[in-house]
Design a protein around this motif. Structure first.
Motif, PDB file in Angstrom:
ATOM      1  N   LEU A 132      13.263   5.508  36.465  1.00 57.94           N
ATOM      2  CA  LEU A 132      13.662   6.538  37.429  1.00 57.94           C
ATOM      3  C   LEU A 132      13.694   7.910  36.781  1.00 57.94           C
ATOM      4  CD1 LEU A 132      16.538   4.749  39.390  1.00 57.94           C
ATOM      5  CD2 LEU A 132      14.324   5.459  40.314  1.00 57.94           C
ATOM      6  N   GLU A 133      14.246   7.995  35.571  1.00 57.28           N
ATOM      7  CA  GLU A 133      14.298   9.275  34.866  1.00 57.28           C
ATOM      8  C   GLU A 133      12.892   9.753  34.524  1.00 57.28           C
ATOM      9  OE1 GLU A 133      17.080  10.737  34.818  1.00 57.28           O
ATOM     10  OE2 GLU A 133      18.220   8.995  35.454  1.00 57.28           O
ATOM     11  N   LEU A 134      12.020   8.842  34.082  1.00 53.81           N
ATOM     12  CA  LEU A 134      10.650   9.222  33.763  1.00 53.81           C
ATOM     13  C   LEU A 134       9.882   9.664  35.001  1.00 53.81           C
ATOM     14  CD1 LEU A 134       9.866   6.469  31.129  1.00 53.81           C
ATOM     15  CD2 LEU A 134       9.843   8.937  30.724  1.00 53.81           C
ATOM     16  N   ASP A 135      10.224   9.098  36.148  1.00 53.12           N
ATOM     17  CA  ASP A 135       9.608   9.560  37.401  1.00 53.12           C
ATOM     18  C   ASP A 135       9.927  11.032  37.638  1.00 53.12           C
ATOM     19  OD1 ASP A 135       8.474   7.106  37.938  1.00 53.12           O
ATOM     20  OD2 ASP A 135      10.098   6.439  39.250  1.00 53.12           O
ATOM     21  N   TYR A 136      11.178  11.427  37.342  1.00 55.82           N
ATOM     22  CA  TYR A 136      11.547  12.842  37.478  1.00 55.82           C
ATOM     23  C   TYR A 136      10.697  13.703  36.535  1.00 55.82           C
ATOM     24  CZ  TYR A 136      15.786  11.570  40.108  1.00 55.82           C
ATOM     25  OH  TYR A 136      16.667  11.102  41.047  1.00 55.82           O
ATOM     26  N   VAL A 137      10.524  13.241  35.287  1.00 60.82           N
ATOM     27  CA  VAL A 137       9.735  13.998  34.320  1.00 60.82           C
ATOM     28  C   VAL A 137       8.287  14.103  34.787  1.00 60.82           C
ATOM     29  CG1 VAL A 137       8.924  14.072  31.937  1.00 60.82           C
ATOM     30  CG2 VAL A 137      11.250  13.323  32.427  1.00 60.82           C
ATOM     31  N   ALA A 138       7.753  13.011  35.331  1.00 58.55           N
ATOM     32  CA  ALA A 138       6.372  13.016  35.815  1.00 58.55           C
ATOM     33  C   ALA A 138       6.189  14.035  36.936  1.00 58.55           C
ATOM     34  CB  ALA A 138       5.983  11.621  36.300  1.00 58.55           C
ATOM     35  N   VAL A 139       7.132  14.055  37.872  1.00 51.26           N
ATOM     36  CA  VAL A 139       7.062  15.031  38.968  1.00 51.26           C
ATOM     37  C   VAL A 139       7.125  16.453  38.410  1.00 51.26           C
ATOM     38  CG1 VAL A 139       8.270  15.926  40.993  1.00 51.26           C
ATOM     39  CG2 VAL A 139       7.987  13.460  40.692  1.00 51.26           C
ATOM     40  N   LEU A 140       7.993  16.666  37.438  1.00 50.37           N
ATOM     41  CA  LEU A 140       8.109  17.984  36.807  1.00 50.37           C
ATOM     42  C   LEU A 140       6.770  18.413  36.202  1.00 50.37           C
ATOM     43  CD1 LEU A 140       9.913  20.328  35.705  1.00 50.37           C
ATOM     44  CD2 LEU A 140      10.287  18.910  33.696  1.00 50.37           C
ATOM     45  N   MET A 141       6.111  17.492  35.490  1.00 48.61           N
ATOM     46  CA  MET A 141       4.831  17.812  34.860  1.00 48.61           C
ATOM     47  C   MET A 141       3.735  18.017  35.902  1.00 48.61           C
ATOM     48  SD  MET A 141       5.421  17.900  31.607  1.00 48.61           S
ATOM     49  CE  MET A 141       3.852  17.639  30.766  1.00 48.61           C
ATOM     50  N   GLN A 142       3.746  17.236  36.963  1.00 48.26           N
ATOM     51  CA  GLN A 142       2.748  17.386  38.016  1.00 48.26           C
ATOM     52  C   GLN A 142       2.900  18.714  38.745  1.00 48.26           C
ATOM     53  OE1 GLN A 142       3.599  13.869  40.240  1.00 48.26           O
ATOM     54  NE2 GLN A 142       2.569  12.483  38.803  1.00 48.26           N
ATOM     55  N   ASP A 143       4.147  19.120  38.957  1.00 44.92           N
ATOM     56  CA  ASP A 143       4.404  20.371  39.669  1.00 44.92           C
ATOM     57  C   ASP A 143       4.194  21.601  38.804  1.00 44.92           C
ATOM     58  OD1 ASP A 143       5.043  18.895  41.883  1.00 44.92           O
ATOM     59  OD2 ASP A 143       7.222  19.075  41.639  1.00 44.92           O
ATOM     60  N   ASN A 144       4.133  21.404  37.492  1.00 43.89           N
ATOM     61  CA  ASN A 144       4.004  22.531  36.562  1.00 43.89           C
ATOM     62  C   ASN A 144       2.898  22.227  35.550  1.00 43.89           C
ATOM     63  OD1 ASN A 144       6.621  24.304  37.158  1.00 43.89           O
ATOM     64  ND2 ASN A 144       7.220  22.148  37.187  1.00 43.89           N
ATOM     65  N   PRO A 145       1.639  22.460  35.909  1.00 42.68           N
ATOM     66  CA  PRO A 145       0.517  22.084  35.044  1.00 42.68           C
ATOM     67  C   PRO A 145       0.461  22.844  33.727  1.00 42.68           C
ATOM     68  CG  PRO A 145      -0.231  23.347  36.960  1.00 42.68           C
ATOM     69  CD  PRO A 145       1.192  23.013  37.206  1.00 42.68           C
ATOM     70  N   ASP A 146       1.262  23.907  33.579  1.00 44.66           N
ATOM     71  CA  ASP A 146       1.274  24.637  32.308  1.00 44.66           C
ATOM     72  C   ASP A 146       2.360  24.133  31.359  1.00 44.66           C
ATOM     73  OD1 ASP A 146       3.264  25.538  34.006  1.00 44.66           O
ATOM     74  OD2 ASP A 146       3.208  27.609  33.263  1.00 44.66           O
ATOM     75  N   TYR A 147       3.048  23.043  31.720  1.00 42.02           N
ATOM     76  CA  TYR A 147       4.064  22.462  30.844  1.00 42.02           C
ATOM     77  C   TYR A 147       3.424  21.389  29.953  1.00 42.02           C
ATOM     78  CZ  TYR A 147       7.912  24.517  33.589  1.00 42.02           C
ATOM     79  OH  TYR A 147       8.763  25.370  34.205  1.00 42.02           O
TER      80      TYR A 147
END
Length: 511
Positions: free
Chosen positions: A418-433
């Motif tokens: 569940l926590e990694l899902d949050y990180v994945a969404v963060l990375m998907q929403d911010n391609p410069d991260y």
């Protein structure tokens, strides 16, 4: 008709009233009158203890120093564990009418108040809520309850820790006797459903009053003069048996020395459950006094834990006022929220031991923060410190996101996913991260073994994110041993925090 809180209810017992079981209790503790710093020759009522146990709110009736008939007073605990002389909470919450605190939120920053406050100081029956802002209590705001009415001049209320369940003692057309205990549920912000009677297992032909629901959401303490007891009114305990709120265990009398030949009510305690506070007319300085007693095992709910911490700006270390949302795992259901204070960033909330919880913070201008707390192996009441750092969006980012593991394991739990899902969404929403993932361990085992274990933990997290369509070019990973602990390895709780994966997030930089 204005609300008037009256101490005594003189319904006589008869053989037609429900019978109850009485706890077989053997107390080695004395009842402790809280003394002249709290109690006076007047009537002290409705004690409400803050979650940290350091502030006691109560109602003092018809007394010198009051602004009106009944006022809100409070006392604070000093460093030696003694209650300081009580103070009137002041004209912001007290006026010429009757005022009282019904309950306090788990973060200590919200009070549920009896009655409705109007700017011209007129008052109406019902409920209000006030929040602490910059050290001061805000103007009380009315809480809406659908189809609320009360055929009795008295009433009482209690709001659950998650602010979703509102208990009340009122007299309505479907009451079994005088005042009954009812429940309403939050269905939109600031508005609760039509009150529902809890049924004849609890409610009698007499008066039920002073409901208090423990943090387990099932243990309900209340007073009644319609159940057979020791005196005018006694304190009882019943437990909720299902989710309908209509099926309850047979009420059990808490027995001596709590219940006396007098009037005993308003039984409450804080998360530690060491002391229970209540009101009795027996051996009182005035009409009714506030007492406390060390709780015994039969009357305790499941262990409760106080989660405290600060929400701060990672870069400036300044406090941030925001809302921390907590969910119970694995069902991922919201079970509570805490508001951090703007002057210190402090927040607190109470949960039951024996479960896992996640938390999240979404604040404008900052990266979302996520984490989880594993309380499954904690068996006693205690305080756990959990600080949360929010990372400003405009900076190059160092962002710690903790994914926890069992001892000597590297496989991902449902909570970790569940926590990694949050990180994945963060990375998907911010391609410069971009990410650097580091696996850590506790001090169990050799350093070489733990370095390999830390690497496996980081690899598992990386593989999961790649499966979530995060390009490998945006991720680097490494494994460390126990060299960078975030807590002491001398305790099980500290070791749990050290068995983790951390993420360092870079914005707009090549790896």
């Amino acid at each position: 008709t204005f609300f008037i809180l009256t101490l005594f209810s003189f319904s006589f017992l008869s053989i037609f009233f429900n019978t109850v079981n009485v706890f077989s209790q053997k107390f080695s503790y004395k009842i402790e009158n809280l003394g002249p710093n709290i109690n006076s020759e007047c009537d002290e009522l409705m004690p409400v203890i803050s979650p940290d146990g350091k502030t006691l709110y109560f109602c003092r009736g018809e007394c010198k120093g009051n602004y009106g008939g009944q006022d809100i007073w409070y006392s604070e605990l000093d460093s030696n564990g003694n209650w300081l002389p009580a103070k009137n909470i002041g004209p912001s919450l007290n006026n010429q009418h009757n005022n009282f605190v019904a309950s306090v939120s788990p973060d200590g920053n919200t009070l549920l108040l009896g009655n409705v406050y109007i700017k011209d100081t007129l008052i109406d029956r019902g409920l209000s809520i006030t929040r602490r802002v910059n050290g001061q209590w805000s103007d009380p705001e009315k809480i809406l309850i659908q189809d609320y009415y009360n055929l009795n001049v008295q009433s009482g209320f209690f709001l659950s820790d998650d602010l979703k369940v509102l208990l009340m003692t009122v007299q309505r057309k479907d009451s079994w006797g005088k005042k009954d205990i009812y429940v309403s549920f939050l269905y939109r912000p600031g508005e609760y459903s039509i009150p529902m009677n809890l049924g004849p297992m609890i409610n009698t032909s007499g008066d039920e009053l002073a409901p208090f629901l423990a943090s387990d959401g099932a243990s309900l303490y209340f007073s009644s003069d319609g159940l057979i007891g020791n005196g005018i009114a006694d304190v009882f305990l019943t437990r909720r048996l299902d989710s309908t709120w209509l099926h309850w265990s047979k009420p059990e009398n808490l027995g001596l020395p709590i219940n006396t030949e007098g009037w005993d009510s308003y039984y409450k305690f804080n998360y530690k459950g060491k002391y229970a506070y209540y009101v009795s007319t027996t051996n009182a300085i005035g009409q009714g006094d506030i007492f406390r007693i060390v709780m015994n095992e039969p009357t305790r709910p499941k262990p409760e834990l106080l989660i405290t911490g600060k929400v701060i700006n990672y870069k400036t270390r300044a406090p941030i006022s925001t809302i921390v949302i907590f969910k119970k795992l694995p069902e991922n259901k919201i079970v509570g929220s805490a508001r951090s204070s703007p002057w210190g960033g402090d927040y607190s909330i109470v949960f039951q031991a024996g479960s896992k919880y996640s938390y999240s913070v979404n604040e404008n201008g900052f990266m979302p923060a996520f984490g989880h707390l594993d309380l499954t192996n904690l068996t006693r009441a205690q305080e756990i410190v959990n600080d949360i750092e929010l990372i400003p969006l405009e900076d190059s980012l160092k962002c710690i996101r903790n994914i926890f593991f069992d001892t000597d394991k590297f496989n991902l739990s449902k909570e970790a996913c569940l926590e990694l899902d949050y990180v994945a969404v963060l990375m998907q929403d911010n391609p410069d991260y971009n990410l650097v993932i580091t696996g850590h361990t506790d001090s169990t085992g050799t350093e070489e073994h733990n370095r390999k274990l830390g690497l496996k933990r980081a690899q598992e997290a990386t593989t999961y994110l790649v499966l979530k369509s995060i390009d490998t070019s945006r991720i680097k990973y490494r494994g460390l041993s126990w060299n960078n602990p975030v807590a002491s390895n001398k305790t099980q709780w500290g070791k749990q925090l050290n068995r983790r994966v951390e993420f360092i997030v870079f914005k707009g930089e090549e790896l």
